[in-house]
Design a protein around this motif. Sequence first.
Motif, short mmCIF file in Angstrom:
data_model
loop_
_atom_site.label_atom_id
_atom_site.label_comp_id
_atom_site.label_asym_id
_atom_site.label_seq_id
_atom_site.Cartn_x
_atom_site.Cartn_y
_atom_site.Cartn_z
N GLU A 182 -22.39 -6.19 33.44
CA GLU A 182 -21.17 -5.66 32.87
C GLU A 182 -21.03 -6.25 31.48
O GLU A 182 -21.21 -7.45 31.28
N LYS B 168 -22.82 -1.44 33.30
CA LYS B 168 -21.45 -0.95 33.33
C LYS B 168 -20.76 -1.39 32.04
O LYS B 168 -20.62 -2.58 31.78
N ASN C 1 -17.57 -1.71 29.56
CA ASN C 1 -16.13 -1.87 29.66
C ASN C 1 -15.51 -1.90 28.26
O ASN C 1 -16.07 -2.49 27.34
N ASN D 265 -10.03 -3.97 28.53
CA ASN D 265 -10.10 -4.21 29.97
C ASN D 265 -10.51 -5.64 30.29
O ASN D 265 -10.63 -5.99 31.46
N TRP D 266 -10.76 -6.46 29.27
CA TRP D 266 -11.16 -7.84 29.45
C TRP D 266 -10.05 -8.75 28.93
O TRP D 266 -9.36 -8.40 27.98
#
Length: 68
Positions: A7, A43, A45, A49-50
């Motif tokens: 990710e 994936k 991101n 979203n972090w």
Amino acid sequence: MPFIKMEAGKMDQAQKETLIAGFTEVASATLGIPPEAFLVLIKENEMDNWGKGGRMLSKVLAEQKRGN
């Protein structure tokens, strides 16, 4: 079937291809399993979203770019 997942933030196609090839090569050599057996998932991101230090990573990175 061995499965490798990473990710990360957004990447371009060349970066993804390099990662997929590299992950597969190292895992195959390390485990003695043919490269064809591996499945790799990347994936992506969004930085919103972090979180880091209780703040959205997009804001932390924007401040670092500005030198704050």
